[in-house]
Design an enzyme around this catalytic site. Structure first.
Site, PDB file in Angstrom:
ATOM      1  N   ARG A  69      -5.467  -2.606   9.558  1.00  0.00           N
ATOM      2  CA  ARG A  69      -4.899  -1.983   8.342  1.00  0.00           C
ATOM      3  C   ARG A  69      -4.421  -3.030   7.331  1.00  0.00           C
ATOM      4  NH1 ARG A  69      -7.311   0.721  10.665  1.00  0.00           N
ATOM      5  NH2 ARG A  69      -6.815   2.610  11.816  1.00  0.00           N
ATOM      6  N   SER A  82      -1.194   8.763   9.283  1.00  0.00           N
ATOM      7  CA  SER A  82      -0.195   8.038  10.085  1.00  0.00           C
ATOM      8  C   SER A  82       0.776   7.322   9.162  1.00  0.00           C
ATOM      9  CB  SER A  82      -0.889   6.993  10.968  1.00  0.00           C
ATOM     10  OG  SER A  82      -1.727   7.642  11.887  1.00  0.00           O
ATOM     11  N   GLU A 108       2.686   2.122   7.448  1.00  0.00           N
ATOM     12  CA  GLU A 108       1.300   1.939   6.997  1.00  0.00           C
ATOM     13  C   GLU A 108       1.188   2.414   5.538  1.00  0.00           C
ATOM     14  OE1 GLU A 108      -1.792   3.413   9.676  1.00  0.00           O
ATOM     15  OE2 GLU A 108      -2.911   4.128   7.943  1.00  0.00           O
TER      16      GLU A 108
END
Ligand SMILES: Cc1cc2nc3c(=O)[nH]c(=O)nc-3n(C[C@H](O)[C@H](O)[C@H](O)COP(=O)(O)OP(=O)(O)OC[C@H]3O[C@@H](n4cnc5c(N)ncnc54)[C@H](O)[C@@H]3O)c2cc1C
Length: 308
Positions: free
Chosen positions: A179, A229, A300
Site C-alpha cells: 500500500r 480497510s 491506510e
C-alpha cells in the site's frame, strides 16, 4: 475575498465551464465532507496548463480519484480538487505476440478495466474487480487483494509534476511496497500507465472475477458507505480486523459512524455520519487496540482538508 473565492475566480476565468463548487460528500465513498472547488481535467495539455497556473498563483490542489480511500473534512478544503476525465480516462488495447499491451489513463475506473481484461482474455487484473477506485488512485496506493497488487503488471507510470512537467517512471523506480509508492512522497499526478498482460482463458477469468465479487459481497459491508480497510496490516502480521475485534470494538459507534460488525477493519456510515464522527472513531480504535494488544495501527486511508 477569501482564498477559495479567489481560486474559483481565477480558475473559472482560465477554464470556463470546467470549474464547480461541489460537496465532497458527493465525491467520496464515505459520503461525507464539505464544500470544495473542483475542476475536471480532460487532457494532459489542460492538466499541464492548470498545474502551471496553480504553481505560479500559489493555489493548493488535491488530486482525487473516486474518493474510495479518502476521508474529507466536514469543513471542506482550501485545496482545489482535481479530477481526471475524458482523454485521461481511456484505455488503448494492443494485442501483442506475448499477450496485451495497454495504455491506460489515470482516471480509468479500475473495476471496469478489470472486467474488460477478463472478458478479452487478458490475465492479471481479476483481483481488482471489486476495488472501486481509479487507476491513478490504485497506483498511488499500490492497491491490491488476494496476494496481487497493481504494481505486478505495470511497465511504467506517467506523471505530471506540480509545475506541469511530464516524466515517465519505470516500474522498478516506483518504490512500490505494501500500500505504498514513491508517489505518496511527491507532488505529482499520475496521468497514465503502461501495462502488459498475459493471455488467459476469458471464461476462466470471468468466473474468477465473479468468484471474487461474491466473496467480497459476503465479507464486506457493501450496503453502507465505507472506504474499504481503514488500517494497514501491521508489521506484526496480524490482521487489523482481528486486532479490532479482539479489542471488543465491533459495533462501536460515534454518531453515525460504526465499526462494522461484518468486517471490523471497515467503518461504515450508517446514514448520518460526519467526517468528524469517523475521525473520532478511528482515534478510539487506534487507542483501544494499542491498549489491548500493544500494536499501533496505521491508517491506510488518506485525509483531505482540515483535521481537528
Ligand atoms: C468497498 C471498498 C473496497 C476496497 N477494497 C480494496 C482492496 O481490496 N484493496 C485495496 O488496496 N484497496 C481497497 N479499497 C480502497 C480504495 O478503493 C483503493 O485504495 C483505490 O485504489 C483508491 O482509488 P481512488 O481512485 O478512489 O483514489 P482516492 O480515494 O480518490 O485517492 C486515494 C489517494 O490517491 C491519490 N490519487 C488519486 N488519484 C491519483 C492520481 N491520478 N495521481 C496521483 N495520486 C492520485 C489521492 O490524492 C489520495 O491520496 C477499497 C475501498 C472500498 C470503498
Amino acid at each position: 475575498m477569501n482564498s477559495i473565492e479567489s481560486a474559483l475566480g481565477m480558475l473559472s476565468e482560465h477554464f470556463p465551464g470546467d470549474v464547480n463548487v461541489l460537496q465532497l460528500k458527493e465525491l467520496t465513498a464515505w459520503r461525507t465532507g464539505g464544500p470544495a472547488v473542483s475542476i475536471t481535467v480532460t487532457s494532459a495539455g489542460m492538466l499541464a496548463d492548470l498545474l502551471g497556473l496553480t504553481f505560479s498563483e500559489g493555489i493548493p490542489w488535491f488530486i482525487l480519484g473516486l474518493g474510495s480511500n479518502v476521508l474529507a473534512s466536514d469543513a471542506g478544503c482550501t485545496e482545489v480538487v482535481i479530477r481526471l476525465s475524458g482523454g485521461l480516462a481511456r484505455t488503448a488495447w494492443h494485442r501483442s505476440e506475448k499477450g496485451w499491451d495497454l495504455k491506460i489513463g489515470g482516471g480509468v475506473h479500475l473495476p471496469s478495466l478489470s472486467g474488460a481484461a477478463c472478458s478479452r482474455g487478458a490475465s492479471g487484473l481479476a483481483f481488482a474487480i471489486g476495488i472501486p477506485g481509479t487507476l491513478g488512485g490504485a497506483v498511488f496506493m499500490n492497491a491490491g487483494a488476494y496476494g496481487n497488487s497493481i504494481a505486478d503488471s505495470l511497465k511504467s507510470v506517467t506523471v505530471l509534476d506540480y509545475r506541469g512537467s511530464v516524466s515517465t517512471v519505470p516500474t522498478r523506480e516506483c518504490c512500490f511496497g505494501y500500500r505504498s509508492s514513491r508517489f505518496q512522497e511527491e507532488r505529482t499526478i499520475i496521468t497514465g500507465v503502461e501495462m502488459s498482460l498475459e493471455p488467459g482463458d476469458p471464461a476462466l477469468l470471468r468466473s474468477e472475477g465473479k468468484r471474487i465479487l461474491s466473496l467480497r459481497r459476503e465479507k464486506f459491508p457493501l450496503q453502507y458507505p465505507n472506504a474499504g480497510s481503514v488500517f494497514k496490516k501491521p508489521d506484526e502480521g496480524i490482521s487489523p480486523g482481528r486486532l479490532i475485534e479482539d479489542a471488543g470494538l465491533k459495533g462501536r459507534a460515534v454518531g453515525g459512524a460504526e465499526v462494522s460488525r461484518r468486517h471490523a477493519n471497515f467503518i461504515i456510515n450508517t446514514g448520518k455520519a460526519t467526517s468528524d464522527d469517523i475521525a473520532e472513531l478511528i482515534g478510539i480504535v487506534r487507542e483501544s487496540v494499542l491498549a489491548c494488544s500493544g500494536v499501533l495501527l496505521e491508517e491506510e486511508i488518506r485525509y483531505l482538508g482540515r483535521r481537528n
